[in-house]
Design an enzyme around this catalytic site. Structure first.
Site, short mmCIF file in Angstrom:
data_model
loop_
_atom_site.label_atom_id
_atom_site.label_comp_id
_atom_site.label_asym_id
_atom_site.label_seq_id
_atom_site.Cartn_x
_atom_site.Cartn_y
_atom_site.Cartn_z
N GLU A 148 63.98 -60.20 -48.24
CA GLU A 148 64.89 -61.36 -48.32
C GLU A 148 65.27 -61.48 -49.79
O GLU A 148 64.42 -61.79 -50.61
CB GLU A 148 64.20 -62.65 -47.84
CG GLU A 148 63.36 -62.52 -46.58
CD GLU A 148 64.14 -62.07 -45.38
OE1 GLU A 148 65.36 -62.31 -45.34
OE2 GLU A 148 63.55 -61.45 -44.48
N CYS B 295 68.75 -69.22 -53.20
CA CYS B 295 69.44 -67.96 -52.91
C CYS B 295 70.77 -68.21 -52.21
O CYS B 295 71.67 -67.38 -52.28
CB CYS B 295 68.55 -67.07 -52.06
SG CYS B 295 68.00 -67.86 -50.55
N1 NAD Z 1 66.97 -64.38 -49.38
C1 NAD Z 1 66.00 -65.24 -49.54
O1 NAD Z 1 65.38 -65.70 -48.57
C2 NAD Z 1 65.59 -65.70 -50.91
C3 NAD Z 1 64.89 -66.89 -51.03
C4 NAD Z 1 64.47 -67.33 -52.29
C5 NAD Z 1 64.76 -66.58 -53.42
N2 NAD Z 1 65.46 -65.44 -53.27
C6 NAD Z 1 65.82 -64.67 -54.48
O2 NAD Z 1 64.68 -64.57 -55.32
C7 NAD Z 1 65.09 -64.47 -56.67
C8 NAD Z 1 64.28 -65.43 -57.51
O3 NAD Z 1 62.92 -65.14 -57.36
P1 NAD Z 1 62.06 -64.30 -58.41
O4 NAD Z 1 62.77 -64.26 -59.72
O5 NAD Z 1 60.69 -64.84 -58.33
O6 NAD Z 1 62.11 -62.83 -57.81
P2 NAD Z 1 61.40 -61.50 -58.39
O7 NAD Z 1 62.03 -60.38 -57.69
O8 NAD Z 1 61.40 -61.50 -59.86
O9 NAD Z 1 59.88 -61.68 -57.95
C9 NAD Z 1 59.48 -61.80 -56.60
C10 NAD Z 1 58.05 -61.28 -56.48
O10 NAD Z 1 57.98 -59.87 -56.71
C11 NAD Z 1 57.00 -59.58 -57.70
N3 NAD Z 1 57.43 -58.38 -58.43
C12 NAD Z 1 58.29 -58.29 -59.46
N4 NAD Z 1 58.50 -57.00 -59.80
C13 NAD Z 1 57.74 -56.25 -58.96
C14 NAD Z 1 57.54 -54.85 -58.77
N5 NAD Z 1 58.14 -53.94 -59.54
N6 NAD Z 1 56.72 -54.44 -57.77
C15 NAD Z 1 56.13 -55.34 -56.97
N7 NAD Z 1 56.27 -56.68 -57.12
C16 NAD Z 1 57.07 -57.13 -58.08
C17 NAD Z 1 56.93 -60.84 -58.54
O11 NAD Z 1 55.73 -60.89 -59.25
C18 NAD Z 1 57.08 -61.90 -57.48
O12 NAD Z 1 55.85 -62.13 -56.80
C19 NAD Z 1 66.58 -64.76 -56.67
O13 NAD Z 1 67.27 -63.55 -56.76
C20 NAD Z 1 66.81 -65.40 -55.31
O14 NAD Z 1 68.12 -65.25 -54.82
C21 NAD Z 1 65.87 -64.97 -52.06
O1 LIG Z 2 66.33 -69.92 -52.04
C1 LIG Z 2 66.46 -69.48 -50.93
C2 LIG Z 2 66.18 -70.26 -49.69
C3 LIG Z 2 67.07 -71.41 -49.58
C4 LIG Z 2 66.97 -72.26 -48.35
N1 LIG Z 2 66.79 -71.49 -47.14
C5 LIG Z 2 65.82 -71.75 -46.23
O2 LIG Z 2 64.98 -72.60 -46.39
C6 LIG Z 2 65.85 -70.90 -44.97
C7 LIG Z 2 65.03 -71.42 -43.86
C8 LIG Z 2 63.63 -70.89 -43.85
O3 LIG Z 2 63.33 -69.89 -44.53
O4 LIG Z 2 62.82 -71.47 -43.09
C9 LIG Z 2 68.32 -72.97 -48.30
O5 LIG Z 2 69.22 -72.46 -47.62
O6 LIG Z 2 68.45 -73.98 -48.98
#
Ligand code: NAD
Ligand SMILES: O=CCC[C@H](NC(=O)CCC(=O)O)C(=O)O
Length: 489
Positions: A245, A279
């Site tokens: 994700e 995100c």
């Molecule tokens: N699509 C979704 O559901 C969703 C939800 C929330 C956040 N996000 C995304 O997450 C990002 C923000 O979160 P973040 O900065 O914590 O993400 P990140 O990718 O920096 O880190 C996520 C996790 O991966 C670990 N990690 C980092 N490098 C690694 C490697 N090389 N190998 C293994 N593990 C590693 C980190 O320690 C952390 O636990 C944004 O891009 C946001 O859009 C996506």
């Molecule tokens: O930052 C990313 C997640 C944002 C959030 N989405 C959800 O909470 C999805 C539902 C779930 O995972 O249960 C949002 O859209 O605000």
């Protein structure tokens, strides 16, 4: 030395790199400890492997009762947890409280989803019974991001445990305290030792966990950069399940709607909630050229400039808290400068009022004139405006990204929404609703660089278990008619 890891039901000190988490506004140290080394990761994998058969063989109802006790523990500790989320991420207390509510609600939603998507079904097929059941994968790793340090790892952990997996939880190194409190709630709920293990640490711990041959799967929420790296690492390993994700460069298209203020409010909720650290936040706002678009932008700038930004516990409550760290604030300020140097025009300047606090005010840039606009997720309160000539051009612009998480349209025309829905490419496509705040009762995931077709939230059940199809009959009998060429006499 602090006991920062939880392995096989014991708290113990990490032997890896020391790190700490800070309040992003005051820079006060909130948590300090050491990360897990590769050897400690290995011992956690062994603990999870040992605990797996016992947990998987419990009845579904027994596992559900532990999950419900966890929901109870979350409620008992709701105030402390919300405060911890606010303090560690910088998000306002009112918003941190909604995160705890989402964590509690995840239990009932996951149970419903498990029964509906991965439950049991059977029916007659010839002289046998066809049965569909599901099995857990085994030992899975869960990687969490910092922006929802409780809710998003919980969205993997709860369905994974429900399906009968045992879990290794590696939280973001920026939010270790929230992870620790969450694990304490699982202990309060009576989860057996080894079923959930906490591996604090930064990148090195993550690398060791992802590379450990003892894991059967990895459920990741985080940046596209890290997710991509993991995807490459898992190439050639079809035996392991990988759910990614990741981020988005989400477009929000505005048509000439009748209610301008409703449009402005919806844009603000889409772009600036959580200081732009969701995100699903709108990153690109597509506005029609001409007088109506000018009026919309003038109103958007006027209202956005009044948005309250402050510390998580400020009273009266702010709408926006800080971004996660001074480093993140600097990277966002640099990104703004870079866009300005490349032809962007400031509509509302994003500012950092105090150098030692990661508080940023909302920013809005018109980037229409920027050549080769970078297709990057700017994870903060900086909205990029692109003016479009006609609706076809708006859709083309919306789709001009490798990402595909969320896309939205604000329009009074249903025909336009139908066209937008058909032609846009994203896992979330909204009409006249904010892009953020996706429901846990729906699938949640993106296409393109935003995910690997393993949607989470309501569909998380799908990647937490695999289907086993059986043809069953209690006694073995010869069929009435034998296939040609086989003689039983
Ligand atoms: N699509 C979704 O559901 C969703 C939800 C929330 C956040 N996000 C995304 O997450 C990002 C923000 O979160 P973040 O900065 O914590 O993400 P990140 O990718 O920096 O880190 C996520 C996790 O991966 C670990 N990690 C980092 N490098 C690694 C490697 N090389 N190998 C293994 N593990 C590693 C980190 O320690 C952390 O636990 C944004 O891009 C946001 O859009 C996506
Ligand atoms: O930052 C990313 C997640 C944002 C959030 N989405 C959800 O909470 C999805 C539902 C779930 O995972 O249960 C949002 O859209 O605000």
């Amino acid at each position: 030395m602090m006991n920062s890891l939880y392995i096989a039901g014991e708290w113990l000190a990490g032997q890896g790199e020391a790190f700490q988490s800070l309040n992003p506004v005051t820079q006060q140290v909130l948590w300090a400890g050491e990360g897990a080394t590769a050897a400690q990761v290995e011992s956690a994998v062994q603990a999870a492997r040992q605990a797996f058969p016992g947990w998987a063989r419990r009845t579904l109802e027994e596992r559900i009762s532990v999950l419900e006790a966890f929901a109870g523990a979350l409620k008992n500790n709701a105030d402390e947890l919300a405060r911890c989320i606010g303090e560690e991420t910088g998000k306002p207390l009112w918003e941190a409280a909604t995160e705890v509510t989402s964590m509690v609600n995840k239990i009932a939603i996951s149970v419903q989803s498990y029964r509906e998507r991965t439950g049991e079904k059977s029916g007659p097929l010839g002289d046998a019974t066809a049965v569909l059941r599901h099995k857990p994968h085994g030992v899975v790793a869960v990687f969490g991001p910092y922006n929802f340090p409780g809710h998003l790892p919980n969205g993997h952990i709860v369905p994974a445990l429900l399906a009968g997996n045992s879990v290794l939880f590696k939280p973001s190194e920026l939010t270790p305290k929230v992870a620790e409190l969450t694990v304490k709630c699982w202990i309060e709920a009576g989860l057996p030792a080894g079923v959930l293990n906490l591996l604090q640490g930064a990148r090195e711990t993550g690398i060791a966990l992802a590379a450990n041959p003892g894991i059967d799967g990895l459920f990741f929420t985080g940046s596209s950069r890290t997710g991509n790296h993991l995807h490459q690492q898992f190439a050639g390993r079809p035996d392991k399940i990988l759910a990614l994700e990741m981020g988005g460069n989400n477009p929000l298209v505005v048509d000439e709607v009748a209610d301008l203020d409703a449009a402005v409010y919806t844009i603000i909720q889409s772009a600036f909630i959580s200081a732009g650290q969701r995100c699903t936040c709108a990153r690109r706002l597509l506005v029609p050229q001409g007088a109506w678009g000018d009026t919309l932008l003038a109103r958007l700038v006027a209202v956005s400039s009044t948005i309250e930004v402050g510390a998580f516990d400020q009273q009266p409550a702010p709408f926006m808290g800080s971004v996660i760290s001074l480093g993140a604030a600097k990277a966002l300020m640099d990104a703004q400068e870079h866009l300005l140097a490349n032809g962007a025009v400031t509509l509302l300047e994003m500012t950092q009022p105090q150098a030692q606090a990661a508080l940023l005010t909302p920013g809005i840039l018109d980037v229409t004139a920027v050549a080769d606009r970078p297709d990057e997720e700017l994870f903060g309160p900086l909205l990029q405006v692109i003016r479009y000539a006609d609706f076809e051009a708006a859709i083309a612009e919306a789709n001009d990204t490798d990402y595909g998480l969320a896309a939205g349209l604000l329009s009074d025309s249903e025909a336009r929404y139908q066209q937008f829905w058909l032609e846009s490419r994203a896992g979330i496509v909204n009409w006249n609703k904010q892009l953020t705040g996706a429901a846990s009762s729906a699938p949640f995931g993106g296409v393109g660089a935003s995910g690997n077709h393993r949607a989470s939230a309501y569909y998380a059940a799908d990647y937490c278990a695999y289907p086993v199809a059986s043809l069953e009959t209690p006694s073995l009998t010869l069929p009435a008619a034998l296939t040609p060429g086989v003689k039983m006499a």
